[in-house]
Every structure is written in structure tokens, then in C-alpha cells.
Design an enzyme around this catalytic site. Structure first.
Site, mmCIF file in Angstrom:
data_model
loop_
_atom_site.group_PDB
_atom_site.id
_atom_site.type_symbol
_atom_site.label_atom_id
_atom_site.label_comp_id
_atom_site.label_asym_id
_atom_site.label_seq_id
_atom_site.Cartn_x
_atom_site.Cartn_y
_atom_site.Cartn_z
ATOM 1 N N HIS A 41 0.762 -1.123 0.062
ATOM 2 C CA HIS A 41 0.187 -0.073 0.042
ATOM 3 C C HIS A 41 0.843 1.322 -0.120
ATOM 4 O O HIS A 41 0.494 2.365 -0.833
ATOM 5 C CB HIS A 41 -0.841 -0.032 1.140
ATOM 6 C CG HIS A 41 -1.723 -1.132 1.489
ATOM 7 N ND1 HIS A 41 -1.693 -2.098 2.195
ATOM 8 C CD2 HIS A 41 -2.868 -1.664 0.720
ATOM 9 C CE1 HIS A 41 -2.664 -3.007 2.299
ATOM 10 N NE2 HIS A 41 -3.488 -2.515 1.298
ATOM 11 N N LYS B 255 -0.453 -6.633 -7.882
ATOM 12 C CA LYS B 255 -0.544 -7.778 -7.012
ATOM 13 C C LYS B 255 -1.984 -8.438 -7.296
ATOM 14 O O LYS B 255 -2.035 -9.638 -7.195
ATOM 15 C CB LYS B 255 -0.438 -7.407 -5.534
ATOM 16 C CG LYS B 255 -0.970 -8.129 -4.530
ATOM 17 C CD LYS B 255 -0.279 -9.500 -4.212
ATOM 18 C CE LYS B 255 -1.059 -10.306 -3.176
ATOM 19 N NZ LYS B 255 -2.437 -9.901 -2.695
ATOM 20 N N ASP B 256 -2.840 -7.489 -7.479
ATOM 21 C CA ASP B 256 -4.178 -7.900 -7.647
ATOM 22 C C ASP B 256 -4.477 -7.551 -9.176
ATOM 23 O O ASP B 256 -5.306 -6.619 -9.549
ATOM 24 C CB ASP B 256 -5.361 -7.295 -6.741
ATOM 25 C CG ASP B 256 -5.147 -7.585 -5.430
ATOM 26 O OD1 ASP B 256 -5.568 -8.414 -4.708
ATOM 27 O OD2 ASP B 256 -4.184 -6.690 -4.753
ATOM 28 N N ARG C 26 -3.363 -10.598 4.247
ATOM 29 C CA ARG C 26 -3.714 -11.789 4.570
ATOM 30 C C ARG C 26 -2.565 -12.556 5.006
ATOM 31 O O ARG C 26 -2.835 -13.930 5.667
ATOM 32 C CB ARG C 26 -4.563 -12.484 3.623
ATOM 33 C CG ARG C 26 -6.011 -11.786 3.314
ATOM 34 C CD ARG C 26 -6.858 -12.485 2.224
ATOM 35 N NE ARG C 26 -7.954 -12.081 2.452
ATOM 36 C CZ ARG C 26 -8.783 -11.171 1.726
ATOM 37 N NH1 ARG C 26 -8.135 -10.896 0.639
ATOM 38 N NH2 ARG C 26 -10.167 -11.064 1.632
HETATM 39 P P1 AMP Z 1 -6.387 -4.172 -0.484
HETATM 40 O O1 AMP Z 1 -6.194 -3.269 0.841
HETATM 41 O O2 AMP Z 1 -5.975 -5.344 -0.254
HETATM 42 O O3 AMP Z 1 -7.812 -4.026 -1.092
HETATM 43 O O4 AMP Z 1 -5.316 -3.510 -1.440
HETATM 44 C C1 AMP Z 1 -5.277 -2.002 -1.808
HETATM 45 C C2 AMP Z 1 -4.475 -1.874 -2.899
HETATM 46 O O5 AMP Z 1 -3.223 -2.331 -2.597
HETATM 47 C C3 AMP Z 1 -4.803 -2.632 -4.232
HETATM 48 O O6 AMP Z 1 -4.576 -1.825 -5.384
HETATM 49 C C4 AMP Z 1 -3.773 -3.851 -4.138
HETATM 50 O O7 AMP Z 1 -3.580 -4.398 -5.462
HETATM 51 C C5 AMP Z 1 -2.768 -2.952 -3.603
HETATM 52 N N1 AMP Z 1 -1.464 -3.985 -2.911
HETATM 53 C C6 AMP Z 1 -1.836 -4.975 -2.193
HETATM 54 N N2 AMP Z 1 -0.780 -5.633 -2.051
HETATM 55 C C7 AMP Z 1 0.140 -4.997 -2.519
HETATM 56 C C8 AMP Z 1 1.728 -5.340 -3.079
HETATM 57 N N3 AMP Z 1 2.286 -6.381 -2.430
HETATM 58 N N4 AMP Z 1 2.002 -4.707 -3.779
HETATM 59 C C9 AMP Z 1 1.570 -3.675 -4.706
HETATM 60 N N5 AMP Z 1 0.447 -3.485 -4.417
HETATM 61 C C10 AMP Z 1 -0.406 -3.959 -3.415
#
Ligand code: AMP
Length: 282
Positions: free
Chosen positions: A37, A149-150, A187
Site C-alpha cells: 500500500h 498484486k491484484d 492476509r
Molecule cells: P487491499 O487493501 O488488499 O484491497 O489493497 C489495496 C490496494 O493495494 C490494491 O490496489 C492492491 O492491489 C494493492 N496492493 C496490495 N498488496 C500489494 C503489494 N504487495 N504490492 C503492490 N500493491 C499491493
């Protein structure tokens, strides 16, 4: 930095920044912030005059029996991290703010939402798309930052923005990994110490595929079976899918060619983990 819970107030503050001539960069998250993030926030800080981070564990993207109740919510640490990174506004709405009534409107990005994670998480991506559409309407950013990542999520959001003429740009930033290669994820904290050790096999499997491609292998089935061999080193790893698809259309490929997305999802104990690489195959 301001921490704001209501749509009304965040709209006023962002309108103020815009009328002062600042461009608005937006990083939507579900909190439990980590270096992945942070990299998006740094990119937003670099490109935009005003940076908004949302923290919202979006109920419409969780299926029955998924981990919404135990999803980590270390709110104070997240706020401190945002402050340290120079964020201007954290938007942290309640469920009631975002969904005052059961929403009847969904954004269904056809075809891209059904393969890969869409298979085991029906309804997940329409929840992602609808919350992103809502957040984009609330924040009205010039640029929104997402993580590779996603990968499927980023592709779906980009397509939604294009199809619906939403007036913003999507920037996709590289996957940030732990030193041993594990992609950072909120996670990962569900992993036991043994599970954490075995989780290195995800990226090892993806790298193995890349090495085989570099050596001339073009058959997806061969690449997938090599990746399975790596993942099966751990008895804890339950493979959900390993897919080799066109990185733009997400169509499955029998033979790798062009921009190829190699993606996998596994369960290790309680943790469902995903990872991917994109390989440009001549
Ligand atoms: P989340 O909080 O998991 O919904 O992720 C929020 C944003 O952070 C999304 O755009 C994810 O793809 C990005 N994100 C999560 N993990 C990573 C990572 N390891 N590297 C780069 N971006 C990430």
C-alpha cells in the site's frame, strides 16, 4: 492530515483542494496497510498535489463464509502510517455511509470477472467494481493507484473506467514483495510460521515458469505442471488455480505468446493467497 468518515465532508475538502488547483491522487484500500500500500501512496504523493487514501473493508466483495469478520483492522497504525507518508485525507467511511440501503445497482464487467478468482469467488468482482465506482464518484480523483498484486482487479477497474467514460486515469504499480519473494498482503498475517515458510513457494513457482519460458517452453500445460511440482513440495498448500492467460483479455492460452499473465491462488491453512507475474513472450 484529516481523517474523515462522511461522504459530505470528504467532498467539501476535496473540492477545496481542486479549486486550489491541486490534482487529486487516490489510493483505495481495505486497511491493514503494508509496504505494498505504501508504494501506491508514495506514487500518488509523487504524481499528485493532494493525496486521498480510503480505508474501507467493503462488505459487497466478500462472499458468504469469507473472512470479512476477521479481516485485520489495525486502524490506529494505519492512520499513523498515512500521516508519516504525507497523506492529506484518510477517508474511512462506515458501512452505513457507503451502503445506507441495500444497493440494487451493480457494475458487472463481463468476461473479465469470471475466470481466475471469479471462479471461486462469484460476485466478488461486481462488489469490487461497484465500490470503486462509488469511491471514484465520491473522491473524483484525477488518478487512482492500484497494485499489480491484484492483477485481475486492476484489469477490471481499468475496463470499467474505459467502458463508463469515468474521468480519471488508473495507474497500476508493481507488486511489492518480502525479501524472500512472498507478495505482501494483509492476509499474510493469517499464516502460521510453517505456512509462512511454505508461502515462498508461490513466487518460486511463478519464477520457475518464467525460467522455462526463457528456455523455450511454450506449452501452458507443461508450464502449469512444473509450477504444480513446486507448490506440491508443501503438503499444506491447496491449489485453487494456476492459470496462464492473455494479460489483456484474460483468455486462457494453450501456448504462451505476447503479454502473458501467469496467475495462481492457493490456500495455506486459513489464508487464501494470490500472486502473479506478467511475461512478455516473443
Ligand atoms: P487491499 O487493501 O488488499 O484491497 O489493497 C489495496 C490496494 O493495494 C490494491 O490496489 C492492491 O492491489 C494493492 N496492493 C496490495 N498488496 C500489494 C503489494 N504487495 N504490492 C503492490 N500493491 C499491493
Amino acid at each position: 492530515m484529516e481523517v474523515i468518515n462522511t461522504i459530505e465532508k470528504v467532498r467539501v475538502i476535496i473540492a477545496g483542494a481542486k479549486s486550489a488547483g491541486k490534482s487529486v491522487g487516490f489510493v483505495p484500500t481495505m486497511g491493514a496497510l503494508h509496504e505494498g500500500h505504501f508504494s501506491l501512496i508514495r506514487a500518488a504523493r509523487q504524481h499528485c498535489g493532494f493525496v486521498v487514501v480510503s480505508i474501507f473493508v467493503n462488505p459487497t466483495q466478500f462472499g458468504p463464509g469469507e473472512d470479512i469478520d476477521k479481516y485485520p483492522r489495525p486502524f490506529d497504525a494505519d492512520i499513523k502510517a498515512c500521516r508519516d507518508l504525507g497523506v492529506d485525507v484518510v477517508f474511512a467511511p462506515t458501512d452505513q455511509q457507503m451502503y445506507p440501503q441495500k444497493n440494487l445497482t451493480w457494475v458487472n464487467v463481463e468476461k473479465l470477472s469470471t475466470p481466475l478468482c471469479g471462479k471461486s469467488r462469484p460476485g466478488h468482482f461486481r462488489g469490487v467494481a461497484v465500490v470503486c465506482a462509488k469511491l471514484f464518484n465520491i473522491v473524483q480523483p484525477d488518478i487512482a493507484f492500484f497494485g499489480q498484486k491484484d492483477a485481475q482487479q486492476a484489469i477490471i477497474v481499468q475496463r470499467m473506467v474505459a467502458d463508463l467514460n469515468m474521468p480519471l486515469k488508473i495507474v497500476v504499480c508493481p507488486t511489492i514483495r518480502e525479501i524472500d519473494g512472498l507478495a505482501m498482503s494483509s492476509r499474510n498475517r493469517y499464516l502460521t510460521p510453517k505456512g509462512r515458510k511454505d508461502a515462498v513457494l508461490l513466487y518460486a513457482a511463478l519464477q520457475k515458469a518464467e525460467v522455462f519460458i526463457a528456455a523455450g517452453q511454450r506449452e501452458s500445460s507443461e508450464l502449469i505442471s512444473e509450477m504444480e511440482k513446486i507448490l506440491k513440495i508443501s503438503r499444506q498448500i491447496k491449489i485453487e488455480y494456476i492459470s496462464i492467460v492473455d494479460a489483456r483479455t484474460l483468455n486462457e492460452l494453450d501456448k504462451v505468446k505476447g503479454k502473458v499473465l501467469i496467475a495462481l491462488a492457493v490456500k495455506i491453512g486459513q489464508a487464501r493467497l494470490i500472486d502473479n507475474i506478467v511475461v512478455d513472450v516473443k
